[in-house]
Motif scaffolding. Structure first.
Motif, PDB file in Angstrom:
ATOM      1  N   SER A  64       8.171   9.070  -0.982  1.00 59.79           N
ATOM      2  CA  SER A  64       8.901   8.602   0.199  1.00 59.79           C
ATOM      3  C   SER A  64      10.211   7.928  -0.191  1.00 59.79           C
ATOM      4  CB  SER A  64       8.039   7.621   1.000  1.00 59.79           C
ATOM      5  OG  SER A  64       6.918   8.272   1.552  1.00 59.79           O
ATOM      6  N   ALA A  65      10.193   7.159  -1.271  1.00 59.18           N
ATOM      7  CA  ALA A  65      11.414   6.487  -1.722  1.00 59.18           C
ATOM      8  C   ALA A  65      12.479   7.508  -2.097  1.00 59.18           C
ATOM      9  CB  ALA A  65      11.109   5.575  -2.898  1.00 59.18           C
ATOM     10  N   ARG A  66      12.052   8.590  -2.733  1.00 58.49           N
ATOM     11  CA  ARG A  66      12.993   9.629  -3.145  1.00 58.49           C
ATOM     12  C   ARG A  66      13.639  10.297  -1.936  1.00 58.49           C
ATOM     13  NH1 ARG A  66       9.559  12.730  -6.036  1.00 58.49           N
ATOM     14  NH2 ARG A  66       9.826  11.356  -7.842  1.00 58.49           N
ATOM     15  N   GLU A  67      12.846  10.505  -0.880  1.00 54.15           N
ATOM     16  CA  GLU A  67      13.359  11.198   0.310  1.00 54.15           C
ATOM     17  C   GLU A  67      14.061  10.244   1.279  1.00 54.15           C
ATOM     18  OE1 GLU A  67       9.791  12.767   1.910  1.00 54.15           O
ATOM     19  OE2 GLU A  67       9.502  14.281   0.346  1.00 54.15           O
ATOM     20  N   PHE A  68      13.505   9.041   1.434  1.00 57.22           N
ATOM     21  CA  PHE A  68      13.934   8.103   2.472  1.00 57.22           C
ATOM     22  C   PHE A  68      15.092   7.216   2.028  1.00 57.22           C
ATOM     23  CE2 PHE A  68      12.636   4.117   4.969  1.00 57.22           C
ATOM     24  CZ  PHE A  68      13.163   4.571   6.169  1.00 57.22           C
ATOM     25  N   ARG A  69      15.183   6.936   0.723  1.00 56.42           N
ATOM     26  CA  ARG A  69      16.213   6.059   0.152  1.00 56.42           C
ATOM     27  C   ARG A  69      16.248   4.709   0.870  1.00 56.42           C
ATOM     28  NH1 ARG A  69      16.906   8.576  -4.422  1.00 56.42           N
ATOM     29  NH2 ARG A  69      18.870   7.442  -4.784  1.00 56.42           N
ATOM     30  N   PRO A  70      15.166   3.925   0.796  1.00 56.08           N
ATOM     31  CA  PRO A  70      15.090   2.666   1.546  1.00 56.08           C
ATOM     32  C   PRO A  70      16.042   1.603   0.996  1.00 56.08           C
ATOM     33  CG  PRO A  70      13.254   2.813   0.032  1.00 56.08           C
ATOM     34  CD  PRO A  70      13.958   4.142  -0.037  1.00 56.08           C
ATOM     35  N   ASP A  71      16.345   0.622   1.857  1.00 62.19           N
ATOM     36  CA  ASP A  71      17.159  -0.527   1.451  1.00 62.19           C
ATOM     37  C   ASP A  71      16.287  -1.660   0.930  1.00 62.19           C
ATOM     38  OD1 ASP A  71      19.743   0.551   2.407  1.00 62.19           O
ATOM     39  OD2 ASP A  71      18.767   0.423   4.365  1.00 62.19           O
ATOM     40  N   ALA A  72      14.978  -1.596   1.202  1.00 64.28           N
ATOM     41  CA  ALA A  72      14.020  -2.574   0.693  1.00 64.28           C
ATOM     42  C   ALA A  72      12.628  -1.960   0.745  1.00 64.28           C
ATOM     43  CB  ALA A  72      14.062  -3.868   1.505  1.00 64.28           C
ATOM     44  N   VAL A  73      11.739  -2.477  -0.104  1.00 60.35           N
ATOM     45  CA  VAL A  73      10.360  -1.973  -0.178  1.00 60.35           C
ATOM     46  C   VAL A  73       9.394  -3.149  -0.098  1.00 60.35           C
ATOM     47  CG1 VAL A  73       8.674  -0.715  -1.563  1.00 60.35           C
ATOM     48  CG2 VAL A  73      11.084  -0.016  -1.609  1.00 60.35           C
ATOM     49  N   VAL A  74       8.379  -3.012   0.763  1.00 58.55           N
ATOM     50  CA  VAL A  74       7.250  -3.944   0.785  1.00 58.55           C
ATOM     51  C   VAL A  74       6.123  -3.246   0.038  1.00 58.55           C
ATOM     52  CG1 VAL A  74       5.645  -5.263   2.203  1.00 58.55           C
ATOM     53  CG2 VAL A  74       7.986  -4.867   3.020  1.00 58.55           C
ATOM     54  N   LEU A  75       5.666  -3.831  -1.064  1.00 55.28           N
ATOM     55  CA  LEU A  75       4.758  -3.125  -1.977  1.00 55.28           C
ATOM     56  C   LEU A  75       3.513  -3.952  -2.286  1.00 55.28           C
ATOM     57  CD1 LEU A  75       4.214  -0.774  -3.989  1.00 55.28           C
ATOM     58  CD2 LEU A  75       5.651  -2.003  -5.638  1.00 55.28           C
ATOM     59  N   ASP A  76       2.352  -3.413  -1.923  1.00 51.63           N
ATOM     60  CA  ASP A  76       1.083  -4.059  -2.257  1.00 51.63           C
ATOM     61  C   ASP A  76       0.821  -3.884  -3.758  1.00 51.63           C
ATOM     62  OD1 ASP A  76      -1.386  -5.218  -2.267  1.00 51.63           O
ATOM     63  OD2 ASP A  76      -2.311  -3.834  -0.856  1.00 51.63           O
ATOM     64  N   VAL A  77       0.372  -4.950  -4.389  1.00 51.39           N
ATOM     65  CA  VAL A  77       0.106  -4.882  -5.829  1.00 51.39           C
ATOM     66  C   VAL A  77      -1.085  -3.980  -6.136  1.00 51.39           C
ATOM     67  CG1 VAL A  77      -0.630  -6.233  -7.833  1.00 51.39           C
ATOM     68  CG2 VAL A  77       1.132  -7.119  -6.312  1.00 51.39           C
ATOM     69  N   MET A  78      -2.091  -3.970  -5.245  1.00 57.26           N
ATOM     70  CA  MET A  78      -3.304  -3.194  -5.485  1.00 57.26           C
ATOM     71  C   MET A  78      -3.291  -1.935  -4.629  1.00 57.26           C
ATOM     72  SD  MET A  78      -4.847  -4.967  -7.758  1.00 57.26           S
ATOM     73  CE  MET A  78      -6.466  -4.199  -7.770  1.00 57.26           C
ATOM     74  N   LEU A  79      -3.155  -0.776  -5.256  1.00 59.80           N
ATOM     75  CA  LEU A  79      -3.162   0.511  -4.567  1.00 59.80           C
ATOM     76  C   LEU A  79      -4.255   1.389  -5.158  1.00 59.80           C
ATOM     77  CD1 LEU A  79       0.703   1.063  -4.404  1.00 59.80           C
ATOM     78  CD2 LEU A  79      -0.794   0.501  -2.487  1.00 59.80           C
ATOM     79  N   PRO A  80      -4.736   2.394  -4.415  1.00 60.72           N
ATOM     80  CA  PRO A  80      -5.891   3.169  -4.884  1.00 60.72           C
ATOM     81  C   PRO A  80      -5.633   4.047  -6.106  1.00 60.72           C
ATOM     82  CG  PRO A  80      -5.047   4.037  -2.798  1.00 60.72           C
ATOM     83  CD  PRO A  80      -4.355   2.736  -3.028  1.00 60.72           C
ATOM     84  N   ASP A  81      -4.401   4.514  -6.288  1.00 60.43           N
ATOM     85  CA  ASP A  81      -4.165   5.469  -7.387  1.00 60.43           C
ATOM     86  C   ASP A  81      -3.449   4.857  -8.582  1.00 60.43           C
ATOM     87  OD1 ASP A  81      -1.893   5.116  -5.864  1.00 60.43           O
ATOM     88  OD2 ASP A  81      -1.200   7.179  -6.080  1.00 60.43           O
ATOM     89  N   MET A  82      -2.667   3.811  -8.369  1.00 58.63           N
ATOM     90  CA  MET A  82      -1.989   3.123  -9.481  1.00 58.63           C
ATOM     91  C   MET A  82      -1.635   1.718  -9.011  1.00 58.63           C
ATOM     92  SD  MET A  82       1.827   4.900  -9.462  1.00 58.63           S
ATOM     93  CE  MET A  82       1.313   6.586  -9.120  1.00 58.63           C
ATOM     94  N   ASP A  83      -1.434   0.801  -9.957  1.00 51.71           N
ATOM     95  CA  ASP A  83      -1.127  -0.561  -9.516  1.00 51.71           C
ATOM     96  C   ASP A  83       0.350  -0.674  -9.137  1.00 51.71           C
ATOM     97  OD1 ASP A  83       0.552  -1.531 -11.764  1.00 51.71           O
ATOM     98  OD2 ASP A  83      -1.288  -1.450 -12.941  1.00 51.71           O
TER      99      ASP A  83
END
Length: 240
Positions: free
Chosen positions: A47-66
């Motif tokens: 999504s970051a590659r396609e959307f090019r966000p100005d900011a990201v809210v990112l959970d530390v614990m995700l199911p596939d990678m931290d």
């Protein structure tokens, strides 16, 4: 808040809790921002590659990678994008690791939506992604609130507020003349899973009235059965 090209600010929300992601996305869209969400690390990078966000809210614990691994991959795609980490309440090591790895700020669960919005505003302003104009000061009538310094002034008089009182006043002042229900205020000012009673809103409204309206025409009003609003004072209603 707009981008320097005049388009809405873009924010990517990454969390595997669908209900939380939906609630946070709704709050950000209410600010007029463009929002995209992802439920795992791979989706976040895509999504970051396609959307090019100005900011990201990112959970530390995700199911596939931290979240730290996701941060590294995001930085390769968007080296300057500010990242707001979301961590568990007592995860001090996660917070330290996230900031050391290049995260810009963090909030702990459960958080208030208003706090996340305020922190994102600060990150986006400092990153230079937003149009260059002063947006830190809110003004309603003779009342001003500075979101950066947390100074509150009415008619030239400085007013000291607690952290919760400040967040409540900020939410009211971002929505002047608009009636806000107790449910909306609880969602935005208290944590999204707040388990307390709705009368906490009435209590804090009364605290604000004592500090904001004391000796002045009232600015904070109750609409019985609907909620609360703030608007410029009516000079005719000034106390004598």
């Amino acid at each position: 808040m707009l981008r320097s090209d005049g388009n809405p600010v873009r924010v990517l929300v990454v969390d595997d809790e669908a209900s939380l992601t939906e609630l946070l996305s709704m709050a950000l869209r209410y600010e007029g921002w463009e929002v995209r969400s992802a439920g795992d690390g791979a989706g976040a990078v895509r999504s970051a590659r396609e959307f090019r966000p100005d900011a990201v809210v990112l959970d530390v614990m995700l199911p596939d990678m931290d979240g730290l691994a996701v941060l590294g991959r995001l930085r390769r795609e968007l080296p300057q994008v500010p990242v707001l980490f979301v961590t568990a309440k007592d995860a001090a090591e996660e917070r330290i690791a996230g900031l050391t790895a290049g995260g810009d700020d963090y909030v702990t669960k459960p958080f208030s939506l208003e706090e996340v919005v305020a922190r994102l505003r600060g990150l986006i302003r400092r990153s230079g992604a937003a149009a260059t104009r002063s947006e830190s000061q809110l003004t309603v009538g003779d009342l001003t609130l500075d979101e950066d310094s947390h100074d509150v002034v009415r008619a030239g008089r400085s007013i000291h507020l607690t952290a919760t009182e400040f967040e409540l006043l900020r939410y009211l002042m971002r929505n002047p003349r608009r009636v806000l229900s107790k449910a909306q205020i609880l969602d935005r000012v208290w944590s999204y899973d707040f388990g307390g009673q709705a009368n906490v809103v009435e209590l804090y409204i009364s605290y604000l009235r004592r500090k904001i309206d004391a000796g002045h025409s009232p600015m904070i009003h109750t609409r019985r059965g609907a909620g609360y609003l703030i608007k410029p004072a009516d000079p005719a209603a000034a106390p004598r």
